[in-house]
Write an enzyme that holds these catalytic residues in place. Structure first.
Site, short mmCIF file in Angstrom:
data_model
loop_
_atom_site.label_atom_id
_atom_site.label_comp_id
_atom_site.label_asym_id
_atom_site.label_seq_id
_atom_site.Cartn_x
_atom_site.Cartn_y
_atom_site.Cartn_z
N ASP A 233 -17.25 10.17 -32.99
CA ASP A 233 -17.87 9.24 -33.94
C ASP A 233 -19.08 9.90 -34.60
O ASP A 233 -19.99 10.36 -33.91
CB ASP A 233 -18.30 7.99 -33.17
CG ASP A 233 -18.76 6.85 -34.06
OD1 ASP A 233 -19.24 7.12 -35.18
OD2 ASP A 233 -18.65 5.71 -33.63
N GLY A 259 -12.30 9.35 -33.68
CA GLY A 259 -13.55 9.08 -34.35
C GLY A 259 -14.04 7.64 -34.21
O GLY A 259 -13.81 6.99 -33.18
N HIS A 260 -14.68 7.15 -35.25
CA HIS A 260 -15.36 5.85 -35.25
C HIS A 260 -14.37 4.69 -35.10
O HIS A 260 -14.53 3.84 -34.22
CB HIS A 260 -16.14 5.73 -36.56
CG HIS A 260 -17.01 4.54 -36.69
ND1 HIS A 260 -18.04 4.27 -35.83
CD2 HIS A 260 -17.01 3.52 -37.61
CE1 HIS A 260 -18.66 3.15 -36.20
NE2 HIS A 260 -18.03 2.67 -37.27
N PHE A 261 -13.35 4.66 -35.93
CA PHE A 261 -12.35 3.59 -35.90
C PHE A 261 -11.25 3.95 -34.91
O PHE A 261 -10.11 4.24 -35.27
CB PHE A 261 -11.78 3.35 -37.30
CG PHE A 261 -12.69 2.57 -38.20
CD1 PHE A 261 -12.69 1.18 -38.18
CD2 PHE A 261 -13.56 3.21 -39.07
CE1 PHE A 261 -13.53 0.45 -39.01
CE2 PHE A 261 -14.40 2.49 -39.91
CZ PHE A 261 -14.38 1.10 -39.87
#
Length: 279
Positions: A233, A259-261
């Protein structure tokens, strides 16, 4: 096929959209999305959990299909989500918090610790060490909310930035559906959406100010907590997940190579972890 219902409830005169699935008598899990998304981010997770849990996934005010409130703040977002839980009669529930959903969920837990049965934090930060250098231009806005610093953050609302948020840190980008970031960009392009998001970027400083209160809530109430994060992230660092153990030594902390999602690539892994955690 999972029977998902798409509903709207009035909370203090404000239309709040939410998704509902699963048996109403089952344990409830309240799913709180982040920036710049909406409850559609749970579209793959909901079918994987609906056989065991009663799932409620609202769109925060100013996001997705929910109406916008004037001069939005995270305290006001929490007011609305609190009102929704009471409108739906949710007396006890677990929280799934991500990104912006984390401070909303943690503020809700501060108000009603007796209602929270457990917390799943998926890249939902509550510690200073979890904030990456990507927050530097936003911190500049906090320290000096000038028109120039506000305008400097418009890059956060650009279509390519949304795509980057979905794909940065993902090892195989072919697994990231364009449906998610495409819908988010359509929502961001609506008249007035930019002002809402710039206001919330400024008010995010109030969440950082609440971190000590969140930590005290963790220590005092000791909610079972699963932190399952995309380790790559660009906004919320792995140190933020590991920090939960400082206040909750028994916290279950796990990392995924994404990552983030993280739900875009690892919904199955997250559903499996939740199933084991909440049993």
């Amino acid at each position: 096929m999972t029977d998902v219902r798409y509903r709207t409830a009035e909370v203090d005169g404000l239309p709040v959209f939410y998704r509902e699935a699963g048996p109403p008598g089952a344990p409830t899990l309240l799913l709180l999305h982040g920036f710049p998304s909406a409850s559609h981010m749970f579209r793959e997770l909901i079918p994987l959990l609906a056989d065991r849990y009663h799932l409620i996934a609202p769109d925060l005010p100013g996001f997705g299909q929910s109406a916008t409130i004037g001069r939005p703040t995270f305290e006001r977002l929490t007011d609305v989500i609190e009102g929704l839980t009471e409108r739906l009669g949710l007396a006890r529930f677990a929280l799934y918090v991500f990104d912006y959903g984390a401070p909303v969920g943690f503020r809700l837990a501060l108000r009603h610790p007796e209602r929270i049965t457990a917390i799943i934090s998926q890249n939902g930060n509550a510690y200073e060490e979890g904030l990456s250098d990507g927050w530097k231009p936003i911190r500049s806005y906090w320290h000096d909310p000038s028109p120039a610093n506000r305008e400097a953050l418009r890059f956060m609302l650009a279509p390519q930035t949304t795509i980057w948020q979905y794909t940065e840190g993902v090892t195989d980008r072919s697994r990231v559906s364009p449906d998610g970031y495409g819908l988010d960009n359509a929502y961001l392009a609506r008249p007035g959406a930019d002002a809402v998001q710039l206001d919330l970027l400024l008010d995010y400083a109030s969440n950082v100010a609440c971190y000590p209160a969140f930590h005290e809530y963790f220590r005092t109430n000791r909610p079972p907590l699963l932190a399952i994060w995309g380790r790559n992230d660009p906004f919320f660092l792995p140190a933020g997940a590991e920090a939960f153990r400082r206040d909750l030594p028994e916290a279950d902390v796990r990392f995924l190579d994404t990552g983030h999602f993280a739900l875009e690539t690892h919904a199955g892994d997250i559903a499996e972890a939740i199933g084991g955690f909440l049993t």
